[in-house]
Design a protein around this motif. Structure first.
Motif: not given
Length: 191
Positions: A182-191
């Motif tokens: 029901e929620g969200w997992r947050e992350g980052m990606l390399y450009p």
């Protein structure tokens, strides 16, 4: 930040202040029966935690593709802000009440155009289209224009977001959110 809708709202608000035209313009990607992707610009008309809404003729290419393969990708690109947002997810149709309410809010000429246009089909001439507009204008006279049965809206229910922000030397910032229950997992990606 663990709510992509709040971040989207902030960015859209900024875009509304800085973009000279259609800050709600978004590219919509669909796929045909043959697997060929198709892309076009549409206008976001509503959004919230339940999804991102746009309206169209269900008999158009995008309408047919979305009904056959109810998944889509959206892209908002705000050049003045040097930002973009990608959204992916399954698609559903809006309720008749939602479609009626939005259709009633459109300018009368746009309502008439929804009846006159066989969207995405071959058109022999501009004059033929103008004649169809005149016929529909006469049909409705000064009375209200009802929503055509083939005209409604789609809602894209996000399962993934990517927020891209331009940075110097192409060292861009990419923040991603993926649906996690029901929620969200947050992350980052390399450009």
């Amino acid at each position: 930040m663990s709510d992509p809708f709040s971040l989207f709202g902030d960015w859209l608000t900024e875009a509304a202040r800085s973009e000279p035209n259609d800050p709600n313009g978004m590219a919509l990607a669909t796929v045909g029966q043959d697997g060929q992707p198709s892309l076009r610009m549409v206008l976001l008309k509503d959004w919230g935690p339940d999804g991102f809404v746009f309206y169209t003729n269900f008999e158009s290419r995008k309408g047919q593709e979305l009904q056959a393969h109810p998944k889509a990708a959206l892209l908002f690109h705000w050049k003045s802000l040097r930002r973009q947002v990608r959204i992916e997810g399954p698609v559903s149709t809006v309720s008749a009440a939602e479609a009626d309410a939005y259709f009633a809010s459109r300018p009368r000429d746009s309502q008439i155009g929804a009846w006159a246009s066989d969207q995405s089909r071959p058109l022999e001439s501009r004059a033929a289209f103008l004649k169809r507009i005149a016929v529909q204008t006469a049909r409705f006279g000064m009375g209200p224009v009802a929503r055509p049965p083939h005209w409604s809206g789609f809602r894209v229910h996000p399962v993934a977001f990517e927020f891209w922000r331009d940075q110097r030397f192409r060292l861009h910032e990419r923040i991603v959110f993926s649906r996690d229950g029901e929620g969200w997992r947050e992350g980052m990606l390399y450009p």
